[in-house]
Enzyme design. Structure first.
Site, PDB file in Angstrom:
ATOM      1  N   ASP A 189       0.869  -1.174   0.000  1.00 38.07           N
ATOM      2  CA  ASP A 189       0.000   0.000   0.000  1.00 38.07           C
ATOM      3  C   ASP A 189       0.916   1.237   0.000  1.00 38.07           C
ATOM      4  O   ASP A 189       1.737   1.392   0.909  1.00 38.07           O
ATOM      5  CB  ASP A 189      -0.859  -0.061   1.282  1.00 38.07           C
ATOM      6  CG  ASP A 189      -1.843   1.090   1.379  1.00 38.07           C
ATOM      7  OD1 ASP A 189      -1.616   2.144   0.755  1.00 38.07           O
ATOM      8  OD2 ASP A 189      -2.849   0.918   2.099  1.00 38.07           O
ATOM      9  N   THR A 241      -8.880   6.210  -8.145  1.00 39.52           N
ATOM     10  CA  THR A 241      -9.348   6.694  -9.457  1.00 39.52           C
ATOM     11  C   THR A 241     -10.855   6.927  -9.538  1.00 39.52           C
ATOM     12  O   THR A 241     -11.365   7.277 -10.600  1.00 39.52           O
ATOM     13  CB  THR A 241      -8.952   5.694 -10.563  1.00 39.52           C
ATOM     14  OG1 THR A 241      -9.399   4.376 -10.179  1.00 39.52           O
ATOM     15  CG2 THR A 241      -7.459   5.665 -10.788  1.00 39.52           C
ATOM     16  N   TYR A 299     -10.966  14.818  -7.019  1.00 32.69           N
ATOM     17  CA  TYR A 299     -10.010  13.900  -7.663  1.00 32.69           C
ATOM     18  C   TYR A 299      -8.959  14.704  -8.436  1.00 32.69           C
ATOM     19  O   TYR A 299      -7.759  14.490  -8.273  1.00 32.69           O
ATOM     20  CB  TYR A 299     -10.784  12.961  -8.600  1.00 32.69           C
ATOM     21  CG  TYR A 299      -9.921  12.190  -9.574  1.00 32.69           C
ATOM     22  CD1 TYR A 299      -9.154  11.100  -9.148  1.00 32.69           C
ATOM     23  CD2 TYR A 299      -9.882  12.541 -10.929  1.00 32.69           C
ATOM     24  CE1 TYR A 299      -8.370  10.392 -10.046  1.00 32.69           C
ATOM     25  CE2 TYR A 299      -9.100  11.823 -11.827  1.00 32.69           C
ATOM     26  CZ  TYR A 299      -8.351  10.757 -11.380  1.00 32.69           C
ATOM     27  OH  TYR A 299      -7.563  10.045 -12.269  1.00 32.69           O
TER      28      TYR A 299
HETATM   29  N1  LIG Z   1      -8.944   5.378 -16.222  1.00 28.93           N
HETATM   30  C1  LIG Z   1      -8.922   6.561 -16.815  1.00 28.93           C
HETATM   31  O1  LIG Z   1      -9.792   6.877 -17.638  1.00 28.93           O
HETATM   32  C2  LIG Z   1      -7.831   7.548 -16.509  1.00 28.93           C
HETATM   33  C3  LIG Z   1      -7.840   8.805 -17.150  1.00 28.93           C
HETATM   34  C4  LIG Z   1      -6.808   9.718 -16.878  1.00 28.93           C
HETATM   35  C5  LIG Z   1      -5.793   9.396 -15.996  1.00 28.93           C
HETATM   36  N2  LIG Z   1      -5.807   8.191 -15.367  1.00 28.93           N
HETATM   37  C6  LIG Z   1      -4.705   7.897 -14.431  1.00 28.93           C
HETATM   38  O2  LIG Z   1      -4.027   6.755 -14.925  1.00 28.93           O
HETATM   39  C7  LIG Z   1      -3.506   5.987 -13.832  1.00 28.93           C
HETATM   40  C8  LIG Z   1      -3.939   4.536 -13.986  1.00 28.93           C
HETATM   41  O3  LIG Z   1      -5.359   4.481 -13.999  1.00 28.93           O
HETATM   42  P1  LIG Z   1      -6.153   3.124 -14.202  1.00 28.93           P
HETATM   43  O4  LIG Z   1      -7.324   3.431 -15.032  1.00 28.93           O
HETATM   44  O5  LIG Z   1      -5.222   2.034 -14.594  1.00 28.93           O
HETATM   45  O6  LIG Z   1      -6.652   2.928 -12.699  1.00 28.93           O
HETATM   46  P2  LIG Z   1      -7.100   1.599 -11.933  1.00 28.93           P
HETATM   47  O7  LIG Z   1      -7.490   0.548 -12.901  1.00 28.93           O
HETATM   48  O8  LIG Z   1      -8.049   2.049 -10.895  1.00 28.93           O
HETATM   49  O9  LIG Z   1      -5.731   1.136 -11.251  1.00 28.93           O
HETATM   50  C9  LIG Z   1      -5.159   1.777 -10.128  1.00 28.93           C
HETATM   51  C10 LIG Z   1      -4.543   0.689  -9.268  1.00 28.93           C
HETATM   52  O10 LIG Z   1      -3.952   1.302  -8.114  1.00 28.93           O
HETATM   53  C11 LIG Z   1      -4.330   0.535  -6.980  1.00 28.93           C
HETATM   54  N3  LIG Z   1      -4.264   1.317  -5.758  1.00 28.93           N
HETATM   55  C12 LIG Z   1      -5.203   2.126  -5.218  1.00 28.93           C
HETATM   56  N4  LIG Z   1      -4.794   2.595  -4.036  1.00 28.93           N
HETATM   57  C13 LIG Z   1      -3.556   2.078  -3.811  1.00 28.93           C
HETATM   58  C14 LIG Z   1      -2.646   2.165  -2.745  1.00 28.93           C
HETATM   59  N5  LIG Z   1      -2.913   2.882  -1.648  1.00 28.93           N
HETATM   60  N6  LIG Z   1      -1.483   1.483  -2.832  1.00 28.93           N
HETATM   61  C15 LIG Z   1      -1.203   0.726  -3.913  1.00 28.93           C
HETATM   62  N7  LIG Z   1      -2.040   0.607  -4.968  1.00 28.93           N
HETATM   63  C16 LIG Z   1      -3.209   1.259  -4.905  1.00 28.93           C
HETATM   64  C17 LIG Z   1      -5.743   0.096  -7.294  1.00 28.93           C
HETATM   65  O11 LIG Z   1      -6.164  -0.969  -6.450  1.00 28.93           O
HETATM   66  P3  LIG Z   1      -7.752  -1.057  -6.111  1.00 28.93           P
HETATM   67  O12 LIG Z   1      -8.450  -1.239  -7.404  1.00 28.93           O
HETATM   68  O13 LIG Z   1      -7.858  -2.225  -5.195  1.00 28.93           O
HETATM   69  O14 LIG Z   1      -8.113   0.248  -5.467  1.00 28.93           O
HETATM   70  C18 LIG Z   1      -5.581  -0.316  -8.747  1.00 28.93           C
HETATM   71  O15 LIG Z   1      -5.114  -1.634  -8.887  1.00 28.93           O
HETATM   72  C19 LIG Z   1      -4.006   6.677 -12.566  1.00 28.93           C
HETATM   73  O16 LIG Z   1      -2.995   7.529 -12.090  1.00 28.93           O
HETATM   74  C20 LIG Z   1      -5.170   7.530 -13.042  1.00 28.93           C
HETATM   75  O17 LIG Z   1      -5.324   8.687 -12.220  1.00 28.93           O
HETATM   76  C21 LIG Z   1      -6.791   7.255 -15.602  1.00 28.93           C
END
Ligand SMILES: NC(=O)c1ccc[n+]([C@@H]2O[C@H](COP(=O)([O-])OP(=O)(O)OC[C@H]3O[C@@H](n4cnc5c(N)ncnc54)[C@H](OP(=O)(O)O)[C@@H]3O)[C@@H](O)[C@H]2O)c1
Length: 293
Positions: free
Chosen positions: A47, A73, A135
């Site tokens: 974490d 997210t 966010y």
């Molecule tokens: N998805 C989009 O459309 C989008 C758009 C713009 C930018 N982004 C950015 O792109 C990046 C990746 O996004 P994504 O879509 O791949 O997000 P995601 O699928 O939600 O993946 C984020 C991962 O981080 C984990 N996490 C959360 N809290 C944590 C902690 N305290 N310690 C360690 N791991 C933790 C989550 O676990 P849990 O699922 O168990 O919480 C999840 O596995 C993020 O920085 C996001 O802000 C995403």
């Protein structure tokens, strides 16, 4: 290179692992007990809000590159769970920086177009930021910590990610497909704009940043600037689903918990020029995604 991917079980973490493991040795960590898909990853559960555990993990792995894909997210959830959103998106980033301080390890961090207010998007890297929801504010604060740090860094802002990964935690595409496959009607806003981004293209950006040893702030997004409603129609088209199930609505009528930037999205001239990465259209990306499914 020895690459540590934090948030390796997330949608982008998985895509990143799949591409980078062709050339690099990958360690990964996330909240879950184990890696949630099949790949050659030295995995540990961690974490990022636990400073001690993070310091120990990074000291043990001794990575040359850290890619931070971990974040809280849930955009609407961030309005309710403010403390947690802040703890992960700001505190977690601060902990990573502490663990890397004094080293030459490069941090590549993923951020979002939600750092902008959406009054005049798509945005380039030099335009002033002003998040309209919690966010976005936490992601902006995380960026600011990195920009002030002394370690080598790159921040890549992206938007509306979608891909073909096992884990689809925050994917609009998966939501549309699932609903339409069950013949459910969905209401999609026609006044929020962005340029949806294929996770594979973003993973290629990570690869180029590593290869070129690039630093600084970059925007990376898909080729097409569309409303969510138009995007949903394209998804239905490619996946052979009924577009009549998609109803047009407005942000005001939808009444989401978190305010949204209306004209968001990114322009990516800097990444095009300096990183020379490919950019993908929505149709091209969805077709590739479908072919791989
Ligand atoms: N998805 C989009 O459309 C989008 C758009 C713009 C930018 N982004 C950015 O792109 C990046 C990746 O996004 P994504 O879509 O791949 O997000 P995601 O699928 O939600 O993946 C984020 C991962 O981080 C984990 N996490 C959360 N809290 C944590 C902690 N305290 N310690 C360690 N791991 C933790 C989550 O676990 P849990 O699922 O168990 O919480 C999840 O596995 C993020 O920085 C996001 O802000 C995403």
């Amino acid at each position: 290179m020895n690459v540590l991917i934090i948030g390796v079980n997330g949608m982008f973490g998985e895509e990143c692992t799949r591409l980078l493991s062709r050339k690099h040795s990958i360690s990964g960590c996330d909240l879950q007990e184990k890696l949630e898909y099949d790949a050659d990853v030295n995995y540990c559960s961690m974490d990022i809000t636990d400073q001690k555990a993070l310091l120990a993990t990074i000291a043990n792995i001794n990575p040359e590159i850290v890619i931070n894909c971990a974040a809280y997210t849930d955009v609407d959830g961030s309005e309710i769970n403010r403390e947690l959103a802040r703890k992960v998106n700001v505190g977690g980033v601060g902990n990573i920086l502490k663990a890397l301080s004094g080293s030459q390890t490069k941090l590549i961090h993923i951020s979002t177009d939600y750092v902008f207010d959406g009054s005049q998007g798509p945005y380039d890297e030099d335009q002033p930021t002003k998040a309209v929801n919690y966010y976005g504010r936490t992601k902006l604060e995380g960026e600011e910590l990195i920009r002030k740090s002394e370690i080598p860094w790159a921040i890549v802002r992206t938007n509306v990610l979608f891909g073909n990964t096992t884990t689809q935690k925050a994917s609009f595409v998966r939501w549309v497909i699932d609903k339409l496959q069950r013949f459910e009607t969905i209401s999609v806003v026609n006044d929020q704009f962005g340029n949806p981004t294929w996770t594979y293209g973003l993973a290629e950006v990570m690869e180029r940043i590593i290869d070129l040893n690039a630093t600084g702030l970059f925007h990376y997004a898909g080729k097409d600037y569309v409303s969510r409603f138009e995007f949903a129609l394209k998804i239905a088209g490619v996946f052979g689903l009924d577009p009549m199930l998609i109803r047009k609505t407005t942000t005001r009528a939808l009444n989401q918990k978190a305010p949204r930037p209306y004209k968001a999205g990114l322009t990516c001239k800097k990444a095009e020029k300096q990183l020379k990465v490919p950019f993908y259209s929505i149709i091209e990306s969805l077709n590739k995604m479908k072919g791989n499914a």
